[in-house]
Design an enzyme around this catalytic site. Structure first.
Site, PDB file in Angstrom:
ATOM      1  N   HIS A  28      -2.586  -1.183  -3.373  1.00 46.00           N
ATOM      2  CA  HIS A  28      -3.714  -0.268  -3.200  1.00 46.00           C
ATOM      3  C   HIS A  28      -3.492   0.955  -4.086  1.00 46.00           C
ATOM      4  O   HIS A  28      -2.582   1.750  -3.866  1.00 46.00           O
ATOM      5  CB  HIS A  28      -3.838   0.180  -1.748  1.00 46.00           C
ATOM      6  CG  HIS A  28      -4.110  -0.950  -0.804  1.00 46.00           C
ATOM      7  ND1 HIS A  28      -3.897  -0.855   0.550  1.00 46.00           N
ATOM      8  CD2 HIS A  28      -4.591  -2.205  -1.018  1.00 46.00           C
ATOM      9  CE1 HIS A  28      -4.238  -2.001   1.130  1.00 46.00           C
ATOM     10  NE2 HIS A  28      -4.662  -2.830   0.199  1.00 46.00           N
ATOM     11  N   ASP A  64      -4.297  -4.871   5.889  1.00 43.74           N
ATOM     12  CA  ASP A  64      -4.802  -5.685   4.789  1.00 43.74           C
ATOM     13  C   ASP A  64      -3.821  -6.825   4.501  1.00 43.74           C
ATOM     14  O   ASP A  64      -2.614  -6.613   4.433  1.00 43.74           O
ATOM     15  CB  ASP A  64      -4.980  -4.815   3.534  1.00 43.74           C
ATOM     16  CG  ASP A  64      -5.677  -5.566   2.409  1.00 43.74           C
ATOM     17  OD1 ASP A  64      -6.458  -6.491   2.706  1.00 43.74           O
ATOM     18  OD2 ASP A  64      -5.449  -5.206   1.233  1.00 43.74           O
ATOM     19  N   SER A  84       0.850  -1.194   0.000  1.00 43.28           N
ATOM     20  CA  SER A  84       0.000   0.000   0.000  1.00 43.28           C
ATOM     21  C   SER A  84       0.884   1.242   0.000  1.00 43.28           C
ATOM     22  O   SER A  84       1.670   1.441  -0.919  1.00 43.28           O
ATOM     23  CB  SER A  84      -0.950  -0.019   1.200  1.00 43.28           C
ATOM     24  OG  SER A  84      -1.859   1.067   1.146  1.00 43.28           O
TER      25      SER A  84
END
Length: 390
Positions: free
Chosen positions: A235, A331, A208
């Site tokens: 992401h 995540d 991310s």
């Protein structure tokens, strides 16, 4: 009163940029912040700030869409776009070219220490240059030298101009208490490291904040003969992953591309989940196939690494290497936890000291899911060693 808008989905980066602007101790500056492109666009059009500093990959509306809206409403304001890598300036280049109102600055790999000082000085220098070009009064009336690292304050800070009295959530990248980390603790169901060469294998990477730069560094270091497919969930909003894959591909021994729906996974190919869409891996006739689709965000994320990991739990891969790189949140942890209950999974997390944000790696570290935590420049070697190709 000079109005400055700062837009970034990272609370740490918003705090860092606020500290940079206020480091000049210039009076009569009002700083407003937001964390997504929709709000940034609205604030620019309605409030017409003297300067906007925005992340290139904002959620909900990216920088190019914001610029298009500004042009449509004839509300061009001086703007600094911030990206994560010099190599990624292609996306910003089309926006900056021929426009006096926009410039581009590269975010440092680490936000503390000497790099942050140079970053702060660059922001102030570019801001003043923009102000001069657009006929506005400069932010600083004295040399833009920052003597101490920005964002290193020990006192809680608030996000100015947000209309909320709550303090901003500042993520600590360094000095994180590792006492609860279970990286080296024994785990139940630990299996032998050596795996048969006939095992069906795959590498799955999650990243991310700071991920594009980490991927740019790590993937080109992988050998050409890894012999397995690699899937990546970064992401990122819609419209940026195709060019991200293309640029990494140019410097890599492996083929790197954006994943396509219905595409059969092939060895020695890196598949990056398309921005703004989920990626599942499905079993069809014993082969892994990409399923790329639109669905509501999961945990406010799309693509979501947990979605990809959950899908792998239903596939016939019997040996998985899961890699968790820099990023906010956790995540990937839930999905990897589910995989570990039914598959042989080797988990590699990026070491805290090389993360832009030690969030996602911390999630797998503290749950005892990590088999090894290594610096970003050593992750490719760790993957190759686990696959037995080095």
């Amino acid at each position: 009163m000079k109005k400055i808008l700062i837009a970034d989905d990272s609370a740490l980066m918003r705090k860092t940029l606020c500290d940079i602007i206020t480091s000049q101790q210039t009076e009569n500056i009002e700083i407003d912040t937001c964390m997504d492109g929709d709000n940034a666009c609205r604030k620019i059009i309605e409030n017409k700030p003297d300067l906007a500093i925005i992340d290139l990959y904002l959620p909900k509306m990216n920088a190019s869409e914001i610029v298009a809206q500004m042009q449509e409403y004839d509300t061009m304001v001086p703007m600094i776009l911030i990206g994560s890598s010099v190599i990624e300036d292609t996306d910003a280049g089309s926006l900056v070219a021929g426009m006096n109102e926009i410039t581009y600055v590269v975010r440092p790999f680490r936000i503390f220490g000497e790099q942050s000082v140079a970053f702060g000085e660059t922001i102030l220098r570019e801001a003043d240059a923009l102000m001069r070009r657009t006929g506005k009064k400069q932010i600083s009336e004295r040399p833009t030298t920052i003597s101490t690292p920005v964002a290193a304050s020990r006192t809680p800070a608030t996000s100015p101009g947000t209309g909320s009295s709550q303090p901003s959530r500042v993520l600590s990248v360094r000095n994180v208490d590792r006492s609860s980390t279970q990286v080296n603790q024994p785990r139940e169901q630990r299996t032998e490291r050596r795996v048969s060469s006939n095992a069906k294998r795959i590498v799955a990477i999650a990243s991310s904040t700071g991920g594009p730069q980490a991927l740019h560094r790590m993937i080109p270091m992988l050998p050409a003969n890894v012999g397995v497919p690699i899937v990546v969930v970064q992401h990122m909003p819609k419209g940026f992953t195709f060019s991200l894959a293309d640029r990494i591909n140019q410097s890599s021994k492996l083929r790197v591309k954006e994943a396509e729906d219905g595409e059969v996974l092939m060895p020695n190919v890196v598949y990056i989940a398309p921005g703004g869409r989920h990626l599942e891996i499905q079993d069809k006739n014993g082969r892994g196939v990409c399923h790329v689709y639109d669905a509501p965000p999961v945990n406010n994320l799309r693509p979501c690494a947990d979605v990809t990991y959950y899908s792998l739990a239903n596939c016939s891969y019997d040996n998985l290497v899961c890699v968790v790189l820099t990023g906010m949140g956790h995540d990937g942890s839930d999905g990897i936890g589910r995989l570990k209950r039914s598959r042989r999974v080797h988990v590699i997390s990026q070491s805290q000291e090389t993360c832009v944000v030690y969030g996602m790696p911390k999630g797998v570290d503290q749950r005892g899911l990590t088999d090894e935590s290594v610096p970003i420049d050593k992750i490719a070697d760790a993957i190759a060693k686990e696959l037995g190709v080095k």
